[in-house]
Motif scaffolding. Structure first.
Motif, PDB file in Angstrom:
ATOM      1  N   GLU A 132      54.799  -2.145  23.011  1.00  0.00           N
ATOM      2  CA  GLU A 132      54.723  -3.553  22.641  1.00  0.00           C
ATOM      3  C   GLU A 132      55.287  -3.771  21.244  1.00  0.00           C
ATOM      4  O   GLU A 132      55.226  -2.897  20.390  1.00  0.00           O
ATOM      5  CB  GLU A 132      53.266  -4.017  22.670  1.00  0.00           C
ATOM      6  N   GLY A 133      55.838  -4.946  21.008  1.00  0.00           N
ATOM      7  CA  GLY A 133      56.294  -5.323  19.681  1.00  0.00           C
ATOM      8  C   GLY A 133      57.709  -4.898  19.358  1.00  0.00           C
ATOM      9  O   GLY A 133      58.170  -5.106  18.236  1.00  0.00           O
ATOM     10  N   ALA A 134      58.428  -4.277  20.300  1.00  0.00           N
ATOM     11  CA  ALA A 134      59.801  -3.841  20.044  1.00  0.00           C
ATOM     12  C   ALA A 134      60.758  -5.012  20.192  1.00  0.00           C
ATOM     13  O   ALA A 134      60.529  -5.930  20.990  1.00  0.00           O
ATOM     14  CB  ALA A 134      60.178  -2.725  21.009  1.00  0.00           C
ATOM     15  N   PHE A 135      61.856  -5.002  19.429  1.00  0.00           N
ATOM     16  CA  PHE A 135      62.865  -6.041  19.614  1.00  0.00           C
ATOM     17  C   PHE A 135      63.987  -5.583  20.524  1.00  0.00           C
ATOM     18  O   PHE A 135      64.863  -6.364  20.886  1.00  0.00           O
ATOM     19  CB  PHE A 135      63.397  -6.569  18.269  1.00  0.00           C
ATOM     20  N   ALA A 136      64.007  -4.306  20.918  1.00  0.00           N
ATOM     21  CA  ALA A 136      64.901  -3.846  21.979  1.00  0.00           C
ATOM     22  C   ALA A 136      64.219  -4.126  23.317  1.00  0.00           C
ATOM     23  O   ALA A 136      63.003  -3.951  23.458  1.00  0.00           O
ATOM     24  CB  ALA A 136      65.188  -2.360  21.828  1.00  0.00           C
ATOM     25  N   THR A 137      64.982  -4.583  24.307  1.00  0.00           N
ATOM     26  CA  THR A 137      64.438  -4.930  25.616  1.00  0.00           C
ATOM     27  C   THR A 137      65.228  -4.224  26.698  1.00  0.00           C
ATOM     28  O   THR A 137      66.305  -3.663  26.438  1.00  0.00           O
ATOM     29  CB  THR A 137      64.505  -6.446  25.847  1.00  0.00           C
ATOM     30  N   GLU A 138      64.731  -4.256  27.934  1.00  0.00           N
ATOM     31  CA  GLU A 138      65.482  -3.652  29.038  1.00  0.00           C
ATOM     32  C   GLU A 138      66.813  -4.357  29.242  1.00  0.00           C
ATOM     33  O   GLU A 138      67.808  -3.727  29.618  1.00  0.00           O
ATOM     34  CB  GLU A 138      64.639  -3.693  30.322  1.00  0.00           C
ATOM     35  N   GLU A 139      66.839  -5.670  29.000  1.00  0.00           N
ATOM     36  CA  GLU A 139      68.095  -6.421  29.131  1.00  0.00           C
ATOM     37  C   GLU A 139      69.061  -6.081  28.008  1.00  0.00           C
ATOM     38  O   GLU A 139      70.271  -5.966  28.212  1.00  0.00           O
ATOM     39  CB  GLU A 139      67.799  -7.917  29.129  1.00  0.00           C
ATOM     40  N   HIS A 140      68.532  -5.893  26.796  1.00  0.00           N
ATOM     41  CA  HIS A 140      69.337  -5.521  25.627  1.00  0.00           C
ATOM     42  C   HIS A 140      68.705  -4.277  25.000  1.00  0.00           C
ATOM     43  O   HIS A 140      67.935  -4.372  24.031  1.00  0.00           O
ATOM     44  CB  HIS A 140      69.399  -6.659  24.615  1.00  0.00           C
ATOM     45  N   PRO A 141      69.005  -3.086  25.531  1.00  0.00           N
ATOM     46  CA  PRO A 141      68.302  -1.867  25.098  1.00  0.00           C
ATOM     47  C   PRO A 141      68.661  -1.381  23.703  1.00  0.00           C
ATOM     48  O   PRO A 141      67.948  -0.556  23.144  1.00  0.00           O
ATOM     49  CB  PRO A 141      68.711  -0.838  26.157  1.00  0.00           C
ATOM     50  N   TYR A 142      69.769  -1.867  23.141  1.00  0.00           N
ATOM     51  CA  TYR A 142      70.144  -1.469  21.783  1.00  0.00           C
ATOM     52  C   TYR A 142      70.089  -2.717  20.906  1.00  0.00           C
ATOM     53  O   TYR A 142      70.804  -3.699  21.128  1.00  0.00           O
ATOM     54  CB  TYR A 142      71.561  -0.891  21.749  1.00  0.00           C
ATOM     55  N   ALA A 143      69.222  -2.674  19.894  1.00  0.00           N
ATOM     56  CA  ALA A 143      69.061  -3.827  19.013  1.00  0.00           C
ATOM     57  C   ALA A 143      68.889  -3.344  17.584  1.00  0.00           C
ATOM     58  O   ALA A 143      68.220  -2.336  17.327  1.00  0.00           O
ATOM     59  CB  ALA A 143      67.864  -4.673  19.443  1.00  0.00           C
ATOM     60  N   ALA A 144      69.494  -4.082  16.649  1.00  0.00           N
ATOM     61  CA  ALA A 144      69.439  -3.701  15.234  1.00  0.00           C
ATOM     62  C   ALA A 144      68.852  -4.830  14.415  1.00  0.00           C
ATOM     63  O   ALA A 144      69.197  -6.001  14.597  1.00  0.00           O
ATOM     64  CB  ALA A 144      70.830  -3.354  14.729  1.00  0.00           C
ATOM     65  N   HIS A 145      67.965  -4.467  13.533  1.00  0.00           N
ATOM     66  CA  HIS A 145      67.383  -5.409  12.579  1.00  0.00           C
ATOM     67  C   HIS A 145      67.730  -4.885  11.200  1.00  0.00           C
ATOM     68  O   HIS A 145      67.059  -4.001  10.672  1.00  0.00           O
ATOM     69  CB  HIS A 145      65.876  -5.497  12.780  1.00  0.00           C
ATOM     70  N   GLY A 146      68.815  -5.404  10.609  1.00  0.00           N
ATOM     71  CA  GLY A 146      69.347  -4.796   9.400  1.00  0.00           C
ATOM     72  C   GLY A 146      69.747  -3.358   9.712  1.00  0.00           C
ATOM     73  O   GLY A 146      70.414  -3.089  10.709  1.00  0.00           O
ATOM     74  N   PRO A 147      69.326  -2.387   8.893  1.00  0.00           N
ATOM     75  CA  PRO A 147      69.695  -0.981   9.132  1.00  0.00           C
ATOM     76  C   PRO A 147      68.740  -0.243  10.069  1.00  0.00           C
ATOM     77  O   PRO A 147      68.821   0.964  10.201  1.00  0.00           O
ATOM     78  CB  PRO A 147      69.647  -0.375   7.730  1.00  0.00           C
ATOM     79  N   TRP A 148      67.823  -0.962  10.708  1.00  0.00           N
ATOM     80  CA  TRP A 148      66.865  -0.347  11.630  1.00  0.00           C
ATOM     81  C   TRP A 148      67.337  -0.557  13.065  1.00  0.00           C
ATOM     82  O   TRP A 148      67.434  -1.698  13.540  1.00  0.00           O
ATOM     83  CB  TRP A 148      65.495  -0.965  11.408  1.00  0.00           C
ATOM     84  N   LEU A 149      67.636   0.525  13.760  1.00  0.00           N
ATOM     85  CA  LEU A 149      68.084   0.474  15.153  1.00  0.00           C
ATOM     86  C   LEU A 149      66.931   0.840  16.074  1.00  0.00           C
ATOM     87  O   LEU A 149      66.213   1.807  15.841  1.00  0.00           O
ATOM     88  CB  LEU A 149      69.238   1.463  15.371  1.00  0.00           C
ATOM     89  N   GLN A 150      66.759   0.063  17.131  1.00  0.00           N
ATOM     90  CA  GLN A 150      65.824   0.417  18.191  1.00  0.00           C
ATOM     91  C   GLN A 150      66.593   0.657  19.485  1.00  0.00           C
ATOM     92  O   GLN A 150      67.524  -0.082  19.807  1.00  0.00           O
ATOM     93  CB  GLN A 150      64.773  -0.675  18.407  1.00  0.00           C
ATOM     94  N   ILE A 151      66.179   1.686  20.205  1.00  0.00           N
ATOM     95  CA  ILE A 151      66.811   2.045  21.471  1.00  0.00           C
ATOM     96  C   ILE A 151      65.731   2.129  22.538  1.00  0.00           C
ATOM     97  O   ILE A 151      64.807   2.951  22.424  1.00  0.00           O
ATOM     98  CB  ILE A 151      67.551   3.396  21.359  1.00  0.00           C
ATOM     99  N   LEU A 152      65.813   1.285  23.545  1.00  0.00           N
ATOM    100  CA  LEU A 152      64.853   1.314  24.637  1.00  0.00           C
ATOM    101  C   LEU A 152      65.432   2.122  25.791  1.00  0.00           C
ATOM    102  O   LEU A 152      66.538   1.837  26.269  1.00  0.00           O
ATOM    103  CB  LEU A 152      64.507  -0.105  25.085  1.00  0.00           C
ATOM    104  N   LEU A 153      64.694   3.133  26.227  1.00  0.00           N
ATOM    105  CA  LEU A 153      65.146   4.011  27.306  1.00  0.00           C
ATOM    106  C   LEU A 153      64.174   3.932  28.471  1.00  0.00           C
ATOM    107  O   LEU A 153      62.962   4.053  28.289  1.00  0.00           O
ATOM    108  CB  LEU A 153      65.229   5.463  26.806  1.00  0.00           C
ATOM    109  N   THR A 154      64.721   3.719  29.670  1.00  0.00           N
ATOM    110  CA  THR A 154      63.880   3.711  30.858  1.00  0.00           C
ATOM    111  C   THR A 154      63.481   5.132  31.215  1.00  0.00           C
ATOM    112  O   THR A 154      64.116   6.105  30.797  1.00  0.00           O
ATOM    113  CB  THR A 154      64.625   3.093  32.044  1.00  0.00           C
TER     114      THR A 154
END
Length: 484
Positions: free
Chosen positions: A414-436
């Motif tokens: 919960e609380g991630a800004f990466a989603t299944e629709e958009h699995p790669y998301a960046a907030h400034g220099p912070w990258l989130q990667i959502l993996l199924t």
């Protein structure tokens, strides 16, 4: 620089036992915070009022390099009937607030932690014929204290420290550390807050890896069951030549079962890593995150760094090289560890304060990304996938060479800004990667050779074109360049 001397006078263990009858003159000579810790030492060692002590010649608050004012060294007779050998007991003075006048620590009240809220201890097995304690543990404790003061990351029971060198600079296999509650020292209420005592426990590389893959508390419990590997009081023996898994092969089965059942409690590491957006060239410097450009990357926001710090609390990669710079001006006085396993993790802090992306930095969805790790960091990717994401959790790499981070998240976080629709998301220099879960299983198959570093040749690249994801394992020198 430090000096060794009996703690007669002046020193923290010279005054009479704390109490209303202590002469008023001692109030200025021996500050209240220091005196309170001394009282706990006197409770344990009433027959050793003046132990040998390593003291910083130039105090930290006067510009000296050593944060600990003193390290006292006591002789503990142990308990042969309980398989507790005679040993040296080291106790630090300085991570807590000794003075209460803001020369080192900000006073925050008597109900909370004093200073960083803890002091370090260490128990070293006494060698036959040894009449005085070795002083190298004092420098080891100073090294950990420097890390705490400079990074403002604190420790808690179950944390591990990757040191990558024999603790005493010998040829010993004891090259890393776990932290646990000292079995004898009780928390102390001082006029400046509460102080607890965290004991350093020396471990072999294989034991450190087991703690990373499972959790520190589990490995500490196993060490307690093996007398020559620590025993009930977790006493470090630098001459120990075998791991607990070599001493008792059945212990590996307990670790494997624990990993399968619980997953890993290591939620993040400080590492040599980087990432690039392969989707498109950056529109401008303000919108760019890439740390491979020659410009200074934008710094993580305070809220982002607070959230990333939460993920790093269960595993800090530390060695004797330069430590991490602070990533947040607010000190964290308490760590959490070994939460009950859950299939549904969260990227909120343990204080339940939601981390909301900073309004002035928009979150960008990326089409394609390239992740870069050195060999040591890359070797933890299978742990990240198998021990964390397959258990519905997250894992963060925080760069030690730049102000950026990579967080892998599962679909249950919960609380991630990466989603299944958009699995790669960046907030400034912070990258989130959502993996199924399906993709995690595929990656584990393809990354199997990362678990055999002796057969590994750099550089190494892994590519999943259908997912638009590339991972490179690169030599350390790549991350040491100014562009990283």
């Amino acid at each position: 620089m430090a000096e060794l001397r009996p703690s007669g006078a002046p020193g923290p263990t010279a005054p009479p036992a704390p109490g209303p009858t202590a002469p008023p003159a001692f109030a200025s000579l021996f500050p209240p915070g220091l005196h309170a810790i001394y009282g706990e030492c006197r409770r344990l060692y009433p027959d050793q009022p003046n132990p040998l002590q390593v003291t910083a010649i130039v105090k930290y608050w006067l510009g000296g390099p050593d944060p600990l004012d003193y390290v006292s060294m006591y002789r503990n007779v142990g308990s042969p009937s309980a398989n507790i050998p005679e040993h040296w007991h080291y106790i630090s003075f300085g991570l807590s607030d000794l003075y209460g006048d803001s020369r080192v620590h900000e006073f925050t009240g008597t109900d909370g932690p004093s200073g960083f809220g803890f002091e370090l201890t260490f128990r070293l097995k006494r060698e036959t014929g040894e009449s005085a304690p070795p002083t190298w543990p004092a420098e080891l404790m100073q090294g950990l204290a420097r890390y705490v003061f400079q990074s403002e990351n604190t420790f808690c029971s179950g944390d591990h420290v990757s040191w990558h060198s024999p603790l005493d600079n010998s040829e010993s296999r004891i090259q890393h550390m776990l932290l646990t509650e000292d079995p004898q020292m009780q928390p102390v209420q001082t006029p400046f807050g509460v102080v607890t005592f965290l004991q350093i426990v020396g471990v072999c590389t294989e034991e450190l890896h087991a703690a990373q893959q499972w959790n520190g508390q589990g490995i500490l419990e196993l060490l307690r069951t093996v007398p020559i590997a620590g025993g009930p009081w977790l006493i470090t023996d630098m001459r120990r030549g075998e791991t607990i898994f070599e001493i008792d092969p059945h212990l590996q089965e307990r670790v494997d079962k624990g990993i399968e059942t619980d997953g890993s409690n290591l939620s993040g590491v400080s590492a040599k890593c980087a990432w690039d957006d392969l989707s498109r060239p950056p529109e401008d410097d303000e919108d760019s995150r890439s740390i491979c450009i020659g410009t200074q990357p934008r710094r993580l926001s305070g809220k982002d760094t607070e959230q990333i710090r939460e993920t790093l609390r269960r595993g800090l990669e530390i060695n004797s090289k330069p430590v991490l710079p602070p990533i947040n001006p607010q000190r964290q006085n308490g760590l959490t560890h070994d939460r009950a396993p859950s299939r549904k993790d969260s990227l909120e802090s343990d204080s339940s304060t939601a981390i909301i992306p900073h309004e002035l930095i928009r979150t960008r969805q990326l089409e394609s990304v390239h992740l870069k790790f050195n060999q040591e960091s890359g070797a933890l990717i299978p742990l990240c996938l198998r021990g964390r994401l397959l258990h519905g959790r997250h894992f963060t790499y925080k760069s030690i060479t730049g102000d950026m981070a990579i967080t892998f998240v599962s679909t249950g976080v919960e609380g991630a800004f990466a989603t299944e629709e958009h699995p790669y998301a960046a907030h400034g220099p912070w990258l989130q990667i959502l993996l199924t879960e399906e993709f995690v299983e595929k990656m584990l198959e393809d990354l199997e050779d990362l678990t055999s570093p002796e057969e590994f040749k750099l550089p190494k690249e892994y590519n999943w074109p259908e997912k638009k994801l590339k991972v490179s394992i690169l030599p350390d020198v790549v991350f040491d360049s100014p562009l990283h």
